[in-house]
Design an enzyme around this catalytic site. Structure first.
Site, mmCIF file in Angstrom:
data_model
loop_
_atom_site.group_PDB
_atom_site.id
_atom_site.type_symbol
_atom_site.label_atom_id
_atom_site.label_comp_id
_atom_site.label_asym_id
_atom_site.label_seq_id
_atom_site.Cartn_x
_atom_site.Cartn_y
_atom_site.Cartn_z
ATOM 1 N N ARG A 183 0.857 -1.181 0.000
ATOM 2 C CA ARG A 183 0.000 0.000 0.000
ATOM 3 C C ARG A 183 0.898 1.236 0.000
ATOM 4 N NH1 ARG A 183 -3.457 -2.894 -1.301
ATOM 5 N NH2 ARG A 183 -5.556 -3.195 -0.460
ATOM 6 N N GLU A 230 -4.456 7.182 -4.834
ATOM 7 C CA GLU A 230 -4.646 6.575 -6.156
ATOM 8 C C GLU A 230 -5.971 7.028 -6.745
ATOM 9 O OE1 GLU A 230 -4.213 2.354 -5.605
ATOM 10 O OE2 GLU A 230 -2.192 2.561 -4.815
ATOM 11 N N HIS A 274 -1.638 -0.085 -9.824
ATOM 12 C CA HIS A 274 -2.219 -1.026 -8.848
ATOM 13 C C HIS A 274 -2.800 -2.272 -9.529
ATOM 14 C CE1 HIS A 274 -3.910 -1.183 -4.478
ATOM 15 N NE2 HIS A 274 -3.719 -2.405 -4.952
#
Ligand code: GLV
Ligand code: GLV
Length: 321
Positions: free
Chosen positions: A236, A265, A284
């Site tokens: 993360r 994000e 991601h």
């Protein structure tokens, strides 16, 4: 009962849910369900099939008095207030295990891409700058035989270690608890955080996001890394102090970074990290292999079927972190 699904999922996945319950599904696959609509739809919802882009907080729970199950299509659940769910008797499910190999594969893809400079090397061809083979042209550090330091030896950390063993890497790890079995089967060595940072050629961050791991890699940690170190983050973005990361990459205090996750994000092309040639950035996609995502979606749907039938969830989150 009513189930809200915050992303469009394949019909085959929702088949059983639809047979037993009323399903309200957001119409887009790659667009976040608007918060207003989500808060409106959960008013009479019994279950929610969510993902890492929805903030499942007190505000949402307040809007959803009938909520019994929150099922996220992700292994990480830092976007969900677990403590508050527990207080309200809401079960929370996540999808560990099925994405371990895909995420370890992507982690290794970044290790190889950064070590051997794949993205920059391809740019040479795209820009039509490839003139000749050269003895030291586009050379980078080794991957095979190098030292990898894995921070966070959970399922994914172990799967990365397994791959590293195949590349004859020297495997160091740091974790809250010792993993004696991984030490025996993978030849991994438990070291302190300081030793890991100082000795690793590849520092790989795979810790979950919790209040304790917030910005756990910052100035002090980067300062201990080798000048040749490559930093990989597939966990993360909030685990890293991104400003410190930008500084050490821009002044070449470390060699490179491979990042699949960011503090906020999505990032845009204007993000400071994107201006650096020693950054390999991905949007991601750690678990983004088709069969893996199908398994995650099915597992998330199954948790709702289980929870609404009053059964325990197969993969229930019991505590934070
Ligand atoms: C993705 O980051 C996940 O937590 O599954
Ligand atoms: C996630 O699956 C982890 O424990 O690494």
């Amino acid at each position: 009962m009513k189930v809200v699904v915050t992303r469009k999922l394949p019909d085959s996945i929702l088949h059983q849910l639809r047979e037993e319950h009323e399903v309200m599904m957001w119409k887009h696959e790659n667009v976040v369900m608007p918060r207003d609509l989500l808060l409106e739809e959960v008013k009479d919802a019994d279950a929610l099939l969510t993902n890492l882009t929805d903030n499942i907080n007190v505000e949402l729970y307040e809007h959803a008095p009938n909520l019994k199950v929150v099922s996220t299509m992700a292994v990480g659940y830092d976007n969900i207030d677990i403590e508050e769910a527990r207080k309200r008797g809401i079960k929370v499910g996540h999808t560990p295990g099925v994405l371990t190999d895909a995420t370890a594969d992507l982690t290794f893809a970044l290790i190889l891409a950064c070590g051997r400079g794949l993205v920059g090397a391809m740019d040479v061809i795209r820009k039509d700058e490839w003139k000749s083979w050269g003895p030291f042209y586009l050379t980078g550090p080794e991957v095979s035989g190098a030292t990898i330091g894995i921070i966070g030896m959970g399922r994914i950390g172990e799967a990365v270690a397994k791959r590293a063993a195949g590349f004859s890497m020297n495997i160091l790890y740091h974790n809250r608890s010792r993993k004696k079995e991984a030490e025996a089967t993978l030849g991994a060595t438990y070291v302190s955080m300081d030793e890991l940072l100082q000795k690793s050629d590849y520092v790989v961050l795979l810790a979950p996001s919790t209040p304790e791991t917030n910005k756990m890699i910052g100035r002090e940690q980067f300062d201990q890394m080798k000048k040749t170190a490559i930093f990989i983050n597939t966990s993360r973005g909030t685990n890293v102090d991104e400003e410190a990361l930008y500084d050490v990459l821009s002044n070449q205090q470390i060699y490179a970074a491979g990042l699949d996750v960011f503090e906020q994000e999505p990032i845009s092309a204007n993000h400071p990290l994107m201006s650096l040639s020693n950054v390999t950035a991905l949007p991601h996609i750690g678990s983004a292999a088709i069969n893996t995502r199908m398994k995650m979606a099915q597992m998330a749907a199954d948790h709702i079927v289980e929870g609404l039938a009053g059964r325990n969830l197969s993969h229930e989150v019991k505590r934070k972190g």
